[in-house]
Design a protein around this motif. Structure first.
Motif, mmCIF file in Angstrom:
data_model
loop_
_atom_site.group_PDB
_atom_site.id
_atom_site.type_symbol
_atom_site.label_atom_id
_atom_site.label_comp_id
_atom_site.label_asym_id
_atom_site.label_seq_id
_atom_site.Cartn_x
_atom_site.Cartn_y
_atom_site.Cartn_z
ATOM 1 N N SER A 1 0.708 -1.597 0.062
ATOM 2 C CA SER A 1 -0.323 0.060 0.029
ATOM 3 C C SER A 1 1.022 1.341 -0.498
ATOM 4 O O SER A 1 0.222 2.253 0.161
ATOM 5 C CB SER A 1 -1.468 -0.096 1.521
ATOM 6 N N GLY A 2 1.944 0.734 -0.033
ATOM 7 C CA GLY A 2 3.281 2.456 -0.326
ATOM 8 C C GLY A 2 4.002 2.112 0.549
ATOM 9 O O GLY A 2 4.713 0.912 0.239
ATOM 10 N N VAL A 3 5.245 3.626 0.207
ATOM 11 C CA VAL A 3 6.589 2.875 0.625
ATOM 12 C C VAL A 3 7.264 3.708 2.347
ATOM 13 O O VAL A 3 6.305 4.490 2.239
ATOM 14 C CB VAL A 3 7.446 2.827 -0.109
ATOM 15 N N GLY A 4 7.989 3.570 2.948
ATOM 16 C CA GLY A 4 8.207 3.454 3.819
ATOM 17 C C GLY A 4 9.700 4.490 3.469
ATOM 18 O O GLY A 4 10.610 3.913 2.215
ATOM 19 N N TYR A 5 10.180 5.470 3.438
ATOM 20 C CA TYR A 5 11.677 6.326 3.286
ATOM 21 C C TYR A 5 12.942 6.747 3.799
ATOM 22 O O TYR A 5 11.700 7.350 4.576
ATOM 23 C CB TYR A 5 11.207 6.950 1.750
ATOM 24 N N ARG A 6 13.350 7.107 3.666
ATOM 25 C CA ARG A 6 14.739 8.150 4.105
ATOM 26 C C ARG A 6 15.216 9.298 3.292
ATOM 27 O O ARG A 6 16.274 8.837 2.274
ATOM 28 C CB ARG A 6 15.501 7.072 5.353
ATOM 29 N N THR A 7 15.275 10.463 3.985
ATOM 30 C CA THR A 7 15.694 11.496 3.326
ATOM 31 C C THR A 7 16.985 11.219 3.495
ATOM 32 O O THR A 7 17.959 10.902 5.028
ATOM 33 C CB THR A 7 15.187 13.289 3.384
ATOM 34 N N ALA A 8 18.097 12.461 2.713
ATOM 35 C CA ALA A 8 19.887 12.472 2.543
ATOM 36 C C ALA A 8 19.305 13.605 4.075
ATOM 37 O O ALA A 8 20.169 12.924 4.818
ATOM 38 C CB ALA A 8 20.250 13.321 1.563
ATOM 39 N N ASP A 9 18.909 13.441 4.909
ATOM 40 C CA ASP A 9 18.833 15.084 6.094
ATOM 41 C C ASP A 9 18.392 13.654 7.098
ATOM 42 O O ASP A 9 18.490 13.910 8.565
ATOM 43 C CB ASP A 9 18.381 16.323 6.485
ATOM 44 N N GLY A 10 18.444 12.317 7.122
ATOM 45 C CA GLY A 10 17.663 11.746 7.978
ATOM 46 C C GLY A 10 16.346 11.645 8.117
ATOM 47 O O GLY A 10 16.157 10.538 9.053
ATOM 48 N N ALA A 11 15.579 12.286 7.804
ATOM 49 C CA ALA A 11 14.345 12.632 8.041
ATOM 50 C C ALA A 11 13.344 10.942 7.775
ATOM 51 O O ALA A 11 13.845 11.014 6.325
ATOM 52 C CB ALA A 11 13.727 13.785 7.739
ATOM 53 N N GLU A 12 12.611 10.435 7.902
ATOM 54 C CA GLU A 12 11.857 9.382 7.766
ATOM 55 C C GLU A 12 10.601 9.672 7.339
ATOM 56 O O GLU A 12 9.602 10.727 8.019
ATOM 57 C CB GLU A 12 12.104 8.178 8.641
ATOM 58 N N GLY A 13 9.701 8.696 6.476
ATOM 59 C CA GLY A 13 8.806 9.650 6.284
ATOM 60 C C GLY A 13 7.886 8.121 5.632
ATOM 61 O O GLY A 13 8.785 6.826 5.256
ATOM 62 N N THR A 14 6.718 8.056 5.168
ATOM 63 C CA THR A 14 5.851 6.966 4.395
ATOM 64 C C THR A 14 5.343 7.610 3.171
ATOM 65 O O THR A 14 4.906 8.910 3.506
ATOM 66 C CB THR A 14 4.927 6.062 5.335
ATOM 67 N N LEU A 15 5.049 6.784 3.234
ATOM 68 C CA LEU A 15 4.222 7.427 0.729
ATOM 69 C C LEU A 15 3.279 6.423 0.675
ATOM 70 O O LEU A 15 3.685 5.691 0.192
ATOM 71 C CB LEU A 15 5.207 8.265 0.331
ATOM 72 N N ARG A 16 1.986 6.796 0.916
ATOM 73 C CA ARG A 16 0.960 5.523 0.464
ATOM 74 C C ARG A 16 0.613 5.989 -1.650
ATOM 75 O O ARG A 16 0.792 6.906 -1.697
ATOM 76 C CB ARG A 16 -0.613 5.700 1.115
ATOM 77 N N ALA A 17 0.108 4.574 -1.428
ATOM 78 C CA ALA A 17 0.434 4.685 -3.591
ATOM 79 C C ALA A 17 -0.753 3.000 -3.602
ATOM 80 O O ALA A 17 -1.042 2.135 -2.561
ATOM 81 C CB ALA A 17 1.670 4.345 -3.479
ATOM 82 N N GLY A 18 -1.607 3.523 -4.657
ATOM 83 C CA GLY A 18 -2.225 2.747 -4.999
ATOM 84 C C GLY A 18 -1.456 1.859 -5.980
ATOM 85 O O GLY A 18 -2.207 0.232 -6.015
ATOM 86 N N LEU A 19 -0.840 1.923 -6.311
ATOM 87 C CA LEU A 19 0.414 1.056 -7.087
ATOM 88 C C LEU A 19 2.031 1.341 -7.322
ATOM 89 O O LEU A 19 2.097 2.451 -6.821
ATOM 90 C CB LEU A 19 -0.059 1.456 -8.688
ATOM 91 N N VAL A 20 2.693 0.576 -6.332
ATOM 92 C CA VAL A 20 4.088 0.542 -6.212
ATOM 93 C C VAL A 20 4.754 0.161 -7.578
ATOM 94 O O VAL A 20 4.614 -1.109 -7.701
ATOM 95 C CB VAL A 20 4.909 0.242 -4.947
ATOM 96 N N VAL A 21 5.595 0.771 -8.270
ATOM 97 C CA VAL A 21 6.447 0.114 -8.990
ATOM 98 C C VAL A 21 8.340 0.558 -8.654
ATOM 99 O O VAL A 21 8.412 0.774 -8.431
ATOM 100 C CB VAL A 21 6.508 1.043 -9.997
ATOM 101 N N ALA A 22 9.044 -1.140 -8.477
ATOM 102 C CA ALA A 22 9.684 -1.669 -8.585
ATOM 103 C C ALA A 22 10.786 -0.716 -9.733
ATOM 104 O O ALA A 22 11.150 -1.908 -10.958
ATOM 105 C CB ALA A 22 10.574 -2.956 -8.115
ATOM 106 N N ALA A 23 11.089 -0.381 -9.994
ATOM 107 C CA ALA A 23 12.031 0.307 -10.867
ATOM 108 C C ALA A 23 13.632 0.415 -10.225
ATOM 109 O O ALA A 23 14.530 0.931 -11.360
ATOM 110 C CB ALA A 23 12.013 1.231 -12.542
ATOM 111 N N ASP A 24 14.075 0.010 -9.463
ATOM 112 C CA ASP A 24 15.370 0.381 -8.854
ATOM 113 C C ASP A 24 16.366 -0.697 -9.169
ATOM 114 O O ASP A 24 17.781 -0.669 -8.105
ATOM 115 C CB ASP A 24 14.969 0.251 -7.608
ATOM 116 N N GLY A 25 16.273 -1.478 -10.363
ATOM 117 C CA GLY A 25 17.633 -1.412 -10.602
ATOM 118 C C GLY A 25 18.433 -3.531 -10.044
ATOM 119 O O GLY A 25 16.681 -4.164 -9.453
ATOM 120 N N ARG A 26 18.315 -4.505 -10.145
ATOM 121 C CA ARG A 26 19.194 -5.399 -10.264
ATOM 122 C C ARG A 26 19.352 -5.523 -8.593
ATOM 123 O O ARG A 26 19.390 -7.058 -8.354
ATOM 124 C CB ARG A 26 20.633 -5.633 -11.290
#
Length: 419
Positions: A142-167
């Protein structure tokens, strides 16, 4: 902090940027998350094949790309045992708008796509956002958790997550999807050497010597070189002088400039892999590009297959996303549409590994098989078939109607994207 988006694309490479742009042009709210602060990574896939050049035209971006500094390759050749150069793929025979491979730094292509996306209100590119895991509800992503360059963490909800992050996809691993791997016996070591102004030629001619294989790609003012070595052999352990000697042995015409390799730090390592997911999706998540099928660098076709995956995904999923949700069967349709081209490309690469690269790397041969070069010598027209597989593919994807635009006006110089 938290947010919401109709579609989250993880990875700002060619697959992720093309998918984000196309879905946004359909009216889908898209957020592309890229963990780096810019697109500047050397020796990424810099090949833009005829199918991708046609796609850029359809998106109205052909003029933008044409203005970028780039070189062109119109043939792939092999040097025979008698020293003659034999063309194995003649792209100039292709009946397409761009019968050549364009060589442009990948960061320039990604900047171009980012600038095109910035013109669409529903496109949101967030640099320095590293995805750390997946959100799940009711058995679906239903979404992703992420971390920004300054260390802040957050979540982003989505109807679809697409993995295009490589091998080495973080998203794929978090989803529990495991690829089936094919055996690979070599790795690639990338570097560059100067190209003198009087040196001409727009072809890719691999060089061979027993135990070594090198692809020498002519760029505007330098040669981009991939020196293959048996998997597990660290060429940096040879030291810079040993590395220079290896280059001079397999590419004697470049022996006069190997001193430009100042240290082993000038060489970039690529752990060559070839694999393919049996299933490209789970509920709420889809894998495309290298996250779904890692390719060998042979032919430089990985970037173009990844882009075509994204075009197919956009064409199949834009309408379901706009209506509010994507079903498992709709996600499975992307793999069903793209599986045959991927299998064909990987089969071609594996055949070249077995017939040409493998025997050379094992020291059993210093040139391609005579049967192959003799056949191509007798029937030059046969070079059109591998050129089509290499440059166009067996099922080229075209921009859906909702994403097409007339040629856009010239793009203002923006410099390299830094965040």
């Amino acid at each position: 902090m938290a947010g919401s988006a109709r579609c989250v694309v993880v990875g700002g490479g060619p697959a992720g940027m093309v998918l984000g742009l196309l879905l946004a042009r359909a009216g889908v709210e898209v957020t592309v998350l890229e963990k780096h602060s810019d697109f500047l990574r050397d020796f990424r896939g810099d090949t833009v094949h005829p199918s991708t050049l046609t796609l850029l035209d359809e998106l109205g971006l052909g003029g933008w790309f044409a203005a970028l500094p780039h070189s062109r390759l119109d043939r792939v050749a092999l040097a025979g045992e008698d020293g003659r150069t034999m063309t194995v793929a003649d792209l100039s025979r292709l009946k397409v708008p761009h019968p050549y491979i364009a060589m442009a730094p990948q960061w320039d292509l990604l900047d171009l796509l980012a600038d095109a996306g910035a013109r669409v209100p529903s496109f949101d590119l967030r640099m320095r956002h590293e995805v750390t895991g997946l959100l799940r509800e009711g058995g679906r992503v239903s979404g992703v958790g992420y971390r920004t360059a300054d260390g802040a963490e957050g979540t982003l909800r989505a109807g679809l997550v697409v993995a295009a992050d490589g091998r080495w996809s973080t998203v794929r691993r978090s989803a529990g999807l495991r690829p089936a791997s094919f055996p690979i016996t070599f790795d690639a070591w990338w570097f560059r050497l100067p190209r003198h102004p009087h040196e001409t030629g727009d072809g890719l001619v691999p060089r061979m010597a027993p135990g070594r294989f090198a692809a020498v790609i002519p760029r505007i003012d330098y040669y981009q070189i991939a020196l293959l070595a048996p998997k597990g052999e660290d060429l940096r352990r040879l030291g810079v002088e040993g590395l220079r000697q290896n280059v001079a042995r397999v590419c004697p015409e470049l022996a006069d400039r190997v001193d430009h390799l100042a240290s082993t730090d000038d060489v970039s390592f690529l752990d060559v892999r070839m694999d393919r997911l049996r299933r490209w999706h789970t509920e709420g998540l889809l894998c495309v590009g290298d996250a779904a099928h890692a390719m060998s660098p042979v032919g430089g076709i990985g970037i173009n297959l990844a882009v075509q995956d994204s075009v197919a995904a956009a064409a199949l999923l834009a309408r379901p996303l706009l209506r509010g949700g994507v079903t498992a069967s709709e996600l499975a349709a992307v793999r069903a549409r793209r599986l045959a081209p991927v299998m064909a490309a990987q089969s071609m690469q594996r055949a070249l590994h077995r017939a040409v690269i493998g025997p050379v790397m094992q020291g059993r041969r210093g040139a391609p098989p005579r049967a192959l070069t003799g056949l191509l010598d007798r029937v030059p027209a046969l070079t059109a078939a591998p050129a089509h597989v290499l440059g166009v593919g067996i099922r080229p994807e075209h921009a859906p109607a909702f994403a097409r635009r007339p040629p856009l006006p010239p793009r203002a110089a923006t410099g390299r994207r830094s965040g």
